[in-house]
Motif scaffolding. Structure first.
Motif, mmCIF file in Angstrom:
data_model
loop_
_atom_site.group_PDB
_atom_site.id
_atom_site.type_symbol
_atom_site.label_atom_id
_atom_site.label_comp_id
_atom_site.label_asym_id
_atom_site.label_seq_id
_atom_site.Cartn_x
_atom_site.Cartn_y
_atom_site.Cartn_z
ATOM 1 N N ASP A 125 0.820 -1.217 0.000
ATOM 2 C CA ASP A 125 0.000 0.000 0.000
ATOM 3 C C ASP A 125 0.850 1.262 0.000
ATOM 4 N N ARG A 126 1.997 1.233 0.661
ATOM 5 C CA ARG A 126 2.850 2.432 0.711
ATOM 6 C C ARG A 126 3.397 2.767 -0.682
ATOM 7 N N TYR A 127 3.737 1.748 -1.438
ATOM 8 C CA TYR A 127 4.188 2.011 -2.800
ATOM 9 C C TYR A 127 3.033 2.552 -3.639
ATOM 10 N N ALA A 128 1.851 1.984 -3.459
ATOM 11 C CA ALA A 128 0.682 2.467 -4.205
ATOM 12 C C ALA A 128 0.356 3.907 -3.830
ATOM 13 N N LEU A 129 0.527 4.271 -2.575
ATOM 14 C CA LEU A 129 0.307 5.659 -2.159
ATOM 15 C C LEU A 129 1.275 6.589 -2.885
ATOM 16 N N PHE A 130 2.529 6.194 -2.961
ATOM 17 C CA PHE A 130 3.531 6.985 -3.682
ATOM 18 C C PHE A 130 3.159 7.136 -5.155
ATOM 19 N N ARG A 131 2.766 6.031 -5.775
ATOM 20 C CA ARG A 131 2.416 6.062 -7.192
ATOM 21 C C ARG A 131 1.188 6.923 -7.465
ATOM 22 N N ASN A 132 0.322 7.063 -6.467
ATOM 23 C CA ASN A 132 -0.881 7.883 -6.620
ATOM 24 C C ASN A 132 -0.691 9.300 -6.072
ATOM 25 N N LYS A 133 0.576 9.665 -5.859
ATOM 26 C CA LYS A 133 0.940 11.020 -5.431
ATOM 27 C C LYS A 133 0.200 11.437 -4.156
ATOM 28 N N ALA A 134 0.066 10.479 -3.233
ATOM 29 C CA ALA A 134 -0.568 10.782 -1.945
ATOM 30 C C ALA A 134 0.311 11.729 -1.144
ATOM 31 N N GLU A 135 -0.325 12.631 -0.419
ATOM 32 C CA GLU A 135 0.383 13.621 0.388
ATOM 33 C C GLU A 135 0.498 13.124 1.828
#
Length: 311
Positions: A125-135
């Motif tokens: 999930d942390r990688y997916a957050l990065f890929r989705n430009k999560a703040e």
């Protein structure tokens, strides 16, 4: 992939998935989550593949147009099993964002599960957050002791542990949650001007539902309660959900010898002993006195991250 909103008929499949997830925690079970159902609008989701197999779940609540994972829990995020891969998690995020937009949400708040609660690596999930430009907009700091190879206590903590032992405190499991919460609220009101999230009756109810997970340990002398802690036992990791120490306990080492008892006796065979967070104001203020006490027992930093995705 199909997304289903949780309803009471799904309680069995939900709880079974929680129990076998690689990043499970008992407070994701519905029996715990629903004790405060009157305070939060539940919006938990289940993700199924094209063969109707459950892939992931996310405990969540709704706050206006915000989708939060979960407003009533310390942390949240996706619970997954051994079939989860990084590419599958990216697909889940894509499908979920589309679903949330269609449901009228404008913001997705994601509270990561700290790694010490993972039974197996689970940071897809942390990688997916990065890929989705999560703040990353908030980071709380907790402290945990790695029990298989504990650091030594600081001199002050060692001295207070010795004082507590000499004073002869009775260290034992207790079931009187109401008396403990009364002490906890006295301490919280005096030093912070707040009260405990749970009432004594709520803790008694939850402990009756989860007798192997929620326990109270106290330090007493001549029948008087000096200090105590409510433990959330999650298997490899145990957590001090509440800690209370009376003014008399502070002077006599009541809490120190109780914590030492838990670290060296009751939970010595576990992996992590988590003291909980010591930061305030969305992580921007560190309570240095509080964290120093925990670090005095050999605990070191573990962060709780909060992300935001604008939809």
């Amino acid at each position: 992939m199909q997304i289903a909103k949780y309803n009471p008929e799904m309680v069995k499949i939900w709880d079974e998935f929680v129990l076998m997830a690689k990043n499970r925690h008992f407070f994701f079970q519905r029996g715990y989550m629903e004790y405060h159902s009157d305070r939060f609008i539940d919006c938990s989701l289940l993700f199924f593949d094209d063969r109707n197999r459950l892939l992931a779940i996310i405990p969540a609540s709704k706050s206006g147009s915000r989708f939060v994972s979960h407003g009533g829990l310390t942390f949240g995020g996706f619970l997954v099993d051994d079939r989860m891969t990084t590419s599958l998690m990216l697909e889940i995020f894509d499908v979920m964002k589309m679903y949330l937009r269609n449901e009228g949400f404008s913001e997705f708040i994601y509270k990561c599960i700290p790694y010490i609660y993972h039974r197996y690596p689970a940071e897809e999930d942390r990688y997916a957050l990065f890929r989705n430009k999560a703040e990353l907009f908030r980071r709380d700091v907790s402290t945990a002791v790695y029990l298989p190879d504990k650091y030594k206590y600081h001199k002050l903590r060692k001295r207070m542990v010795s004082k507590g032992k000499k004073n002869g405190f009775v260290l034992a499991e207790n079931r009187d949650f109401s008396s403990f919460i009364a002490l906890e609220n006295q301490v919280l009101d005096k030093y912070h001007g707040v009260s405990a999230v749970h009432t004594g009756k709520e803790l008694e109810l939850l402990a009756s539902k989860f007798p192997n997970n929620i326990k109270l340990y106290t330090s007493s002398l001549n029948g008087e309660l000096y200090a105590g802690t409510v433990i959330f036992d999650n298997g490899n990791t145990v957590h001090t959900q509440y800690i209370a120490n009376s003014d008399a306990g502070r002077k006599t080492g009541a809490l120190d010898c109780l914590i030492d008892y838990l670290l060296t006796d009751v939970y010595a065979d576990r992996e992590y002993f988590d003291f909980g967070t010591s930061s305030e104001s969305d992580g921007m203020y560190l309570n240095e006195g509080l964290i120093a006490q925990k670090e005095g027992f050999g605990a070191r930093a573990v962060v709780h991250d909060f992300y935001r995705i604008m939809l």
